[in-house]
Design a protein around this motif. Structure first.
Motif, PDB file in Angstrom:
ATOM      1  N   LYS A  55      19.842  -2.188  18.591  1.00  0.00           N
ATOM      2  CA  LYS A  55      19.935  -1.861  17.163  1.00  0.00           C
ATOM      3  C   LYS A  55      18.565  -1.809  16.498  1.00  0.00           C
ATOM      4  O   LYS A  55      18.453  -1.397  15.352  1.00  0.00           O
ATOM      5  CB  LYS A  55      20.767  -2.939  16.437  1.00  0.00           C
ATOM      6  CG  LYS A  55      22.260  -2.717  16.499  1.00  0.00           C
ATOM      7  CD  LYS A  55      22.986  -3.786  15.714  1.00  0.00           C
ATOM      8  CE  LYS A  55      22.825  -3.712  14.212  1.00  0.00           C
ATOM      9  NZ  LYS A  55      23.746  -2.835  13.517  1.00  0.00           N
ATOM     10  N   SER A 146      27.716  -4.304  13.292  1.00  0.00           N
ATOM     11  CA  SER A 146      28.127  -2.908  13.215  1.00  0.00           C
ATOM     12  C   SER A 146      27.317  -2.101  14.241  1.00  0.00           C
ATOM     13  O   SER A 146      26.137  -2.378  14.459  1.00  0.00           O
ATOM     14  CB  SER A 146      27.905  -2.371  11.803  1.00  0.00           C
ATOM     15  OG  SER A 146      26.585  -2.625  11.390  1.00  0.00           O
ATOM     16  N   ASN A 148      25.552   0.503  14.697  1.00  0.00           N
ATOM     17  CA  ASN A 148      24.603   1.534  14.238  1.00  0.00           C
ATOM     18  C   ASN A 148      23.201   0.985  14.464  1.00  0.00           C
ATOM     19  O   ASN A 148      23.037  -0.228  14.594  1.00  0.00           O
ATOM     20  CB  ASN A 148      24.804   1.795  12.738  1.00  0.00           C
ATOM     21  CG  ASN A 148      24.793   0.507  11.935  1.00  0.00           C
ATOM     22  OD1 ASN A 148      25.765  -0.269  11.986  1.00  0.00           O
ATOM     23  ND2 ASN A 148      23.711   0.247  11.237  1.00  0.00           N
ATOM     24  N   SER A 154      26.918   2.563   8.871  1.00  0.00           N
ATOM     25  CA  SER A 154      27.788   1.981   9.903  1.00  0.00           C
ATOM     26  C   SER A 154      28.760   3.025  10.458  1.00  0.00           C
ATOM     27  O   SER A 154      29.106   3.979   9.769  1.00  0.00           O
ATOM     28  CB  SER A 154      28.587   0.809   9.323  1.00  0.00           C
ATOM     29  OG  SER A 154      27.744  -0.259   9.014  1.00  0.00           O
ATOM     30  N   HIS A 248      19.708  -0.534   3.371  1.00  0.00           N
ATOM     31  CA  HIS A 248      20.628  -0.832   4.456  1.00  0.00           C
ATOM     32  C   HIS A 248      21.692   0.225   4.305  1.00  0.00           C
ATOM     33  O   HIS A 248      21.909   0.724   3.215  1.00  0.00           O
ATOM     34  CB  HIS A 248      21.208  -2.222   4.202  1.00  0.00           C
ATOM     35  CG  HIS A 248      21.700  -2.887   5.444  1.00  0.00           C
ATOM     36  ND1 HIS A 248      20.878  -3.585   6.269  1.00  0.00           N
ATOM     37  CD2 HIS A 248      22.925  -2.946   5.998  1.00  0.00           C
ATOM     38  CE1 HIS A 248      21.589  -4.069   7.273  1.00  0.00           C
ATOM     39  NE2 HIS A 248      22.832  -3.693   7.144  1.00  0.00           N
ATOM     40  N   TYR A 249      22.354   0.567   5.355  1.00  0.00           N
ATOM     41  CA  TYR A 249      23.442   1.536   5.259  1.00  0.00           C
ATOM     42  C   TYR A 249      22.941   2.870   4.703  1.00  0.00           C
ATOM     43  O   TYR A 249      23.644   3.550   3.964  1.00  0.00           O
ATOM     44  CB  TYR A 249      24.556   1.023   4.321  1.00  0.00           C
ATOM     45  CG  TYR A 249      24.966  -0.425   4.500  1.00  0.00           C
ATOM     46  CD1 TYR A 249      25.799  -0.781   5.561  1.00  0.00           C
ATOM     47  CD2 TYR A 249      24.566  -1.413   3.626  1.00  0.00           C
ATOM     48  CE1 TYR A 249      26.203  -2.100   5.728  1.00  0.00           C
ATOM     49  CE2 TYR A 249      24.964  -2.736   3.795  1.00  0.00           C
ATOM     50  CZ  TYR A 249      25.777  -3.065   4.845  1.00  0.00           C
ATOM     51  OH  TYR A 249      26.167  -4.365   4.999  1.00  0.00           O
TER      52      TYR A 249
END
Ligand code: TXA
Ligand code: MG
Length: 350
Positions: A55, A146, A148, A154, A248-249
């Motif tokens: 990750k 998650s 990703n 995600s 993030h995300y």
């Protein structure tokens, strides 16, 4: 390009194969009701180290462990709990299986690498038949963030996992698209009551009515990175719930929220190709300025918006558009988690 041959339908035989991969110290992709997880044997430190590497996740960002029952989850904390904690735990367990993660004092068998050296561990019981069947086939808990790469959106389908982490996993169990679509709510059980670390699939209202008190709020986003110092293993700070870092995300393309202000009109007028994500079906006339559009729910139902959100952001990110423009909703109930993720996706901070 992703290698789709690693995607395996979640048949009983493939679930057994997946359990064998985990027991052998390999990483796999697994479905849960929230998002797909990048799974490893939580008690195998070499396997868990592969999660961080795959990750590109900072070593001070701890992992959630997954158990197949509330009873088993309880064994990963201290054998004796003070009354306040035992009482809160009982209440939290009522949400299991489901999208609630609790942060509690860690038991001895949990390796430092799971908690990033902290004294607390995050645990949940997922509400997905494939995840539960897999956990039943393993005699260890499963660590799964998650699936990703760090900071990206995600995954909510097996294909998303193959696209992002295909080279790092021996297989992805395909359990269909995730029903909930945003990550679990995380609460830390504290003497004064549960503290909300991340909004998610279970709303603060549901939790505060179960606990008979409002959730304790965490520090504002800008100050969170400095909270909760712990230097036991990593020599770095353990972040309070590092998923709270502002960026993030996030998609690669710039994403802006349609606040009804001029910046969306300016973008249209400047000739940018815009990917427009709607939460509810707009009038046809509203869509004509946009290059491509997504409608997450015909009637604007938040459950549908949440379940489609990441898929649409990923597609928009891969489209030929220059910019993504997205709706907003009231940040209450499930809307709190949706807007939390939308704001992070819109953040341009590094
Ligand atoms: O829905 C979910 O929670 C998904 C599925 C796969 O279960 N998992 C997930 O994991 O979202 P991840 O690693 O992407 O996000 C977990 C968050 C991170 O922000 C991490 O910092 C926080 O949980 N966390 C993990 N252990 C913690 C701990 N001991 N104390 C505080 N926060 C913790
Ligand atoms: Mg994550």
């Amino acid at each position: 390009m992703s290698d789709d041959s690693i995607i395996r339908q979640a048949s009983p035989a493939n679930i057994l194969l997946a359990a064998a991969e985990l027991a052998a110290g390999n990483l796999i992709g697994i479905p849960t009701e929230t998002v797909y997880g990048l799974a490893a044997n939580a008690l195998d430190i070499h396997a868990v180290a592969k999660i961080y590497k795959a990750k590109n996740r900072p070593a001070n960002n701890p992992l959630i462990i997954h158990a197949e029952s509330a009873k088993l989850a309880r064994t990963f904390s201290l054998p004796e709990l003070p009354t306040w904690l035992a009482d809160q735990w009982d209440i939290a367990s009522r949400f299991w299986p489901g999208p609630l993660t609790v942060v509690v004092p860690r038991g001895n068998q949990i390796p430092d690498i799971i908690t990033a050296g902290g004294d607390h561990v995050a645990i949940r019981v997922p509400n997905h038949a494939v995840a539960i069947e897999l956990l039943n086939r393993c005699d260890f808990p499963i660590a799964a963030p998650s699936a990703n790469r760090s900071n990206y959106v995600s995954p909510t389908t097996a294909q998303h996992v193959a696209d992002g982490l295909g080279r790092n996993v021996s297989l992805v169990l395909d359990g269909g698209p995730c029903e909930s679509g945003v990550e679990s709510t995380i609460i830390k059980l504290e003497p004064k009551g549960p503290r909300l670390l991340r909004p998610g699939g279970v709303s603060p209202d549901e939790l505060s009515s179960a606990f008979g008190q409002p959730l304790i709020a965490s520090a504002p986003r800008s100050t969170r990175q400095d909270s909760n110092v712990n230097t036991r293993v990593t020599g770095e700070r353990t972040l309070e719930a590092p998923g709270q870092l502002a960026k993030h995300y996030s998609p690669k393309k710039r994403l802006i929220i349609d606040n009804g202000t001029d910046h969306v009109r300016d973008a249209v007028q400047s000739g940018k190709r815009i990917a427009r994500i709607y939460f509810a079906r707009p009038l046809d006339s509203a869509t004509r300025d946009y290059h491509q559009t997504w409608v997450l729910s015909d009637s604007g139902k938040l459950l549908e918006v949440a379940s489609q959100l990441y898929h649409a952001i990923r597609e928009a990110d891969q489209s030929e558009c220059d910019l993504i423009v997205i709706d907003k909703c009231e940040p209450t109930g499930l809307g709190l988690a949706i807007m939390d993720r939308v704001h992070r996706a819109a953040s341009s901070a590094d």
